[in-house]
Scaffold this motif. Structure first.
Motif, PDB file in Angstrom:
ATOM      1  N   THR A 194      31.903  52.019  35.805  1.00 23.56           N
ATOM      2  CA  THR A 194      32.517  51.193  36.482  1.00 23.56           C
ATOM      3  C   THR A 194      34.041  50.724  36.126  1.00 23.56           C
ATOM      4  OG1 THR A 194      32.640  49.462  38.125  1.00 23.56           O
ATOM      5  CG2 THR A 194      31.580  48.929  35.904  1.00 23.56           C
ATOM      6  N   PRO A 195      35.290  50.717  37.087  1.00 25.58           N
ATOM      7  CA  PRO A 195      36.443  50.142  36.511  1.00 25.58           C
ATOM      8  C   PRO A 195      36.335  48.612  36.641  1.00 25.58           C
ATOM      9  CG  PRO A 195      36.449  51.043  38.851  1.00 25.58           C
ATOM     10  CD  PRO A 195      35.117  51.199  38.410  1.00 25.58           C
ATOM     11  N   LEU A 196      37.186  47.937  35.715  1.00 30.92           N
ATOM     12  CA  LEU A 196      37.242  46.367  35.597  1.00 30.92           C
ATOM     13  C   LEU A 196      38.273  46.111  36.755  1.00 30.92           C
ATOM     14  CD1 LEU A 196      36.736  45.473  31.862  1.00 30.92           C
ATOM     15  CD2 LEU A 196      34.865  46.017  33.676  1.00 30.92           C
ATOM     16  N   LEU A 197      38.011  44.712  37.239  1.00 26.46           N
ATOM     17  CA  LEU A 197      38.947  44.416  38.403  1.00 26.46           C
ATOM     18  C   LEU A 197      39.921  42.976  37.784  1.00 26.46           C
ATOM     19  CD1 LEU A 197      36.451  43.875  41.157  1.00 26.46           C
ATOM     20  CD2 LEU A 197      37.711  45.814  40.729  1.00 26.46           C
ATOM     21  N   ILE A 198      41.299  43.205  38.266  1.00 26.84           N
ATOM     22  CA  ILE A 198      42.065  42.181  37.627  1.00 26.84           C
ATOM     23  C   ILE A 198      42.587  41.284  39.094  1.00 26.84           C
ATOM     24  CG2 ILE A 198      44.526  41.691  36.989  1.00 26.84           C
ATOM     25  CD1 ILE A 198      44.271  44.255  35.295  1.00 26.84           C
ATOM     26  N   SER A 202      43.034  31.719  43.491  1.00 27.91           N
ATOM     27  CA  SER A 202      41.489  31.066  43.965  1.00 27.91           C
ATOM     28  C   SER A 202      40.606  32.150  43.791  1.00 27.91           C
ATOM     29  CB  SER A 202      41.657  30.814  45.331  1.00 27.91           C
ATOM     30  OG  SER A 202      41.895  31.766  46.257  1.00 27.91           O
ATOM     31  N   ALA A 203      40.741  33.696  43.691  1.00 26.17           N
ATOM     32  CA  ALA A 203      39.824  34.934  43.453  1.00 26.17           C
ATOM     33  C   ALA A 203      39.041  34.341  42.303  1.00 26.17           C
ATOM     34  CB  ALA A 203      40.599  35.954  43.940  1.00 26.17           C
ATOM     35  N   ILE A 204      39.713  34.036  41.202  1.00 25.21           N
ATOM     36  CA  ILE A 204      39.212  33.909  39.862  1.00 25.21           C
ATOM     37  C   ILE A 204      37.929  32.840  40.005  1.00 25.21           C
ATOM     38  CG2 ILE A 204      39.455  33.255  37.518  1.00 25.21           C
ATOM     39  CD1 ILE A 204      42.310  33.963  37.796  1.00 25.21           C
ATOM     40  N   LEU A 205      38.058  31.901  40.804  1.00 22.45           N
ATOM     41  CA  LEU A 205      37.220  30.655  40.753  1.00 22.45           C
ATOM     42  C   LEU A 205      35.894  30.781  41.600  1.00 22.45           C
ATOM     43  CD1 LEU A 205      39.581  27.630  40.323  1.00 22.45           C
ATOM     44  CD2 LEU A 205      38.321  28.972  38.636  1.00 22.45           C
ATOM     45  N   THR A 206      35.849  32.049  42.372  1.00 14.47           N
ATOM     46  CA  THR A 206      34.790  32.361  43.432  1.00 14.47           C
ATOM     47  C   THR A 206      33.538  32.544  42.675  1.00 14.47           C
ATOM     48  OG1 THR A 206      35.201  34.604  43.672  1.00 14.47           O
ATOM     49  CG2 THR A 206      36.412  33.131  45.131  1.00 14.47           C
ATOM     50  N   ALA A 207      32.480  32.479  43.522  1.00 14.24           N
ATOM     51  CA  ALA A 207      30.973  32.754  42.764  1.00 14.24           C
ATOM     52  C   ALA A 207      31.087  34.107  42.318  1.00 14.24           C
ATOM     53  CB  ALA A 207      30.008  32.304  43.821  1.00 14.24           C
ATOM     54  N   ASP A 208      31.751  35.190  43.096  1.00 17.45           N
ATOM     55  CA  ASP A 208      31.717  36.354  42.842  1.00 17.45           C
ATOM     56  C   ASP A 208      33.136  36.764  42.646  1.00 17.45           C
ATOM     57  OD1 ASP A 208      31.236  39.141  42.417  1.00 17.45           O
ATOM     58  OD2 ASP A 208      30.844  39.458  44.644  1.00 17.45           O
ATOM     59  N   PRO A 209      33.531  36.726  40.993  1.00 13.06           N
ATOM     60  CA  PRO A 209      34.767  36.804  40.752  1.00 13.06           C
ATOM     61  C   PRO A 209      35.552  38.065  41.104  1.00 13.06           C
ATOM     62  CG  PRO A 209      33.427  35.947  38.937  1.00 13.06           C
ATOM     63  CD  PRO A 209      32.585  36.505  39.999  1.00 13.06           C
ATOM     64  N   CYS A 210      36.792  37.986  41.623  1.00 13.35           N
ATOM     65  CA  CYS A 210      37.704  38.933  42.063  1.00 13.35           C
ATOM     66  C   CYS A 210      37.021  39.904  42.966  1.00 13.35           C
ATOM     67  CB  CYS A 210      37.954  40.002  40.770  1.00 13.35           C
ATOM     68  SG  CYS A 210      38.870  39.071  39.313  1.00 13.35           S
ATOM     69  N   SER A 211      36.488  39.211  43.994  1.00 14.52           N
ATOM     70  CA  SER A 211      35.801  39.850  45.042  1.00 14.52           C
ATOM     71  C   SER A 211      36.671  39.752  46.190  1.00 14.52           C
ATOM     72  CB  SER A 211      34.526  39.145  45.450  1.00 14.52           C
ATOM     73  OG  SER A 211      34.590  37.785  46.025  1.00 14.52           O
ATOM     74  N   ASP A 212      37.881  39.073  46.249  1.00 18.24           N
ATOM     75  CA  ASP A 212      38.645  39.107  47.388  1.00 18.24           C
ATOM     76  C   ASP A 212      39.688  40.194  47.191  1.00 18.24           C
ATOM     77  OD1 ASP A 212      40.563  38.555  49.550  1.00 18.24           O
ATOM     78  OD2 ASP A 212      41.206  36.559  48.402  1.00 18.24           O
ATOM     79  N   ILE A 217      43.089  43.623  42.039  1.00 15.75           N
ATOM     80  CA  ILE A 217      43.451  45.286  41.958  1.00 15.75           C
ATOM     81  C   ILE A 217      42.649  45.719  41.079  1.00 15.75           C
ATOM     82  CG2 ILE A 217      46.083  44.720  42.498  1.00 15.75           C
ATOM     83  CD1 ILE A 217      46.767  44.901  39.179  1.00 15.75           C
ATOM     84  N   THR A 218      42.490  47.196  41.081  1.00 16.43           N
ATOM     85  CA  THR A 218      41.709  47.784  40.120  1.00 16.43           C
ATOM     86  C   THR A 218      42.212  48.488  38.836  1.00 16.43           C
ATOM     87  OG1 THR A 218      40.159  48.594  41.932  1.00 16.43           O
ATOM     88  CG2 THR A 218      39.997  49.862  39.840  1.00 16.43           C
ATOM     89  N   SER A 219      41.826  47.659  37.617  1.00 17.87           N
ATOM     90  CA  SER A 219      42.455  48.122  36.294  1.00 17.87           C
ATOM     91  C   SER A 219      42.400  49.603  36.051  1.00 17.87           C
ATOM     92  CB  SER A 219      42.358  47.300  35.264  1.00 17.87           C
ATOM     93  OG  SER A 219      40.877  47.420  34.874  1.00 17.87           O
ATOM     94  N   GLN A 220      42.644  49.970  34.782  1.00 19.61           N
ATOM     95  CA  GLN A 220      42.466  51.326  34.252  1.00 19.61           C
ATOM     96  C   GLN A 220      41.471  51.130  33.017  1.00 19.61           C
ATOM     97  OE1 GLN A 220      46.229  53.075  32.932  1.00 19.61           O
ATOM     98  NE2 GLN A 220      46.935  53.367  34.932  1.00 19.61           N
ATOM     99  N   ILE A 221      40.774  49.905  33.166  1.00 24.38           N
ATOM    100  CA  ILE A 221      39.705  49.672  32.089  1.00 24.38           C
ATOM    101  C   ILE A 221      38.715  50.031  32.742  1.00 24.38           C
ATOM    102  CG2 ILE A 221      38.723  48.239  30.459  1.00 24.38           C
ATOM    103  CD1 ILE A 221      41.493  46.450  30.621  1.00 24.38           C
TER     104      ILE A 221
END
Length: 326
Positions: A194-198, A202-212, A217-221
């Motif tokens: 799976t790719p990692l998300l950046i 406020s998207a960082i602090l949600t219960a499901d991080p980076c779900s907004d 954005i989708t990283s290349q990692i």
């Protein structure tokens, strides 16, 4: 006419002669065989059928030789062949069983009261899914890096399984009591990528991080994971059942009981890797390595949990089988 001497004696002689000749006339008949039995002998004189001897003893003596059938009758009678108890009657068949589902089986029956049940269950593949939750990896300058929730799809192979059970027929009939042990092997193989998300704000602090999706954005990692877990156990088995003979060569069985796993052993081979583009920040690489180690530990626990429903629980035995006796 001169009267014979002692005229009163002749009627008595005539009556005695008639009484002596009558049984032989009844026994012989026109063809030499009367109503009383073969060859003119009453049924009680013929002895046991098929050249066997009776157990009746003469009231005045213990000599049974006069009741033994002739040698010709013994030689011409049927010769009974009885299988010794230590020579087994072998059978081969198939059964549908829980927890084995499909089993190749064989029975060795030693006489009427003791038997041995041998069985082998081939591997059965089942598709499973291991769920990994989303997690925040690192936050730097109000920018966060997280892995999304993803599934590790794999294949769980139940079996192979093999074992033996002793069978005791306490009544000498079809009902039996069984007890034995078997060896079982379960293997789970799974892969995921799976790719990692950046994300930021406020998207960082949600219960499901980076779900907004608007702030993410989708990283290349890329995060890659692999799991290969093998579980082996010895199952103690006990129960009851019925073994019916069908004709001269068939059989049908029904059995129920329980199997308890003992001595469960796990052998887990796990791997996780993070693929980053060239020239990545050293601090980011350190955070990704920490995340990889944590994900490896989580992956191990998740895959072991996926095998728990079957590797330690007491399982019911319920099955039917049929086959051929030799």
């Amino acid at each position: 006419m001169t009267m014979p001497p002692f005229p009163w004696l002749w009627p008595m002689i005539l009556m005695a002669a008639l009484s002596f000749a009558t049984p032989f006339a009844r026994a012989e008949g026109p063809s030499g065989e009367g109503r009383t039995g073969k060859g003119g002998l009453p049924p009680s004189w013929l002895g046991a059928p098929d050249g066997l001897t009776t157990d009746r003893v003469h009231p005045s003596t213990d000599d049974r030789s006069h009741q033994t059938a002739p040698r010709e009758a013994l030689e011409s009678g049927p010769k009974l062949r009885q299988r010794p108890w230590y020579v087994p009657r072998v059978s081969l068949g198939l059964s549908t069983n829980l927890p084995e589902l499909f089993t190749i089986e064989s029975h060795l029956n030693f006489g009427r009261y003791v038997g041995l049940h041998l069985f082998y269950s081939p591997p059965i593949p089942v598709t499973v899914r291991v769920e990994m939750p989303s997690d925040l990896i690192v936050v730097k300058s109000n920018v966060g890096l997280a892995n999304p929730a993803f599934n590790i799809n794999g294949q769980l192979t139940y079996g192979e399984q093999y074992g033996a059970e002793a069978m005791v027929f306490p009544l000498g009939g079809s009902f039996f009591i069984m007890g034995g042990a078997s060896h079982r092997r379960i293997r789970l193989v799974a892969d995921a990528q799976t790719p990692l998300l950046i994300c930021s704000g406020s998207a960082i602090l949600t219960a499901d991080p980076c779900s907004d999706s608007k702030a993410t954005i989708t990283s290349q990692i890329q995060l890659k994971a692999h799991a290969d877990v093998i579980t082996e156990a010895t199952l103690l088995r006990s129960g009851i059942g019925w073994f019916w003979h069908i004709g001269s060569f068939g059989y049908f069985t029904f059995n129920l009981g329980a199997a308890k796993p003992m001595g469960v052993k796990h052998n887990a081979s796990l791997a996780a890797a993070v693929v980053t583009p060239a020239g990545s920040d050293a601090e980011l690489n350190a955070a990704l390595e920490q995340m990889r180690s944590k994900k490896l530990s989580d992956l191990r626990q998740q895959t072991l949990d996926a095998t728990k429903p079957v590797d330690r629980q007491v399982l019911p035995i319920l099955g039917i089988g049929a086959g051929v006796r030799f």
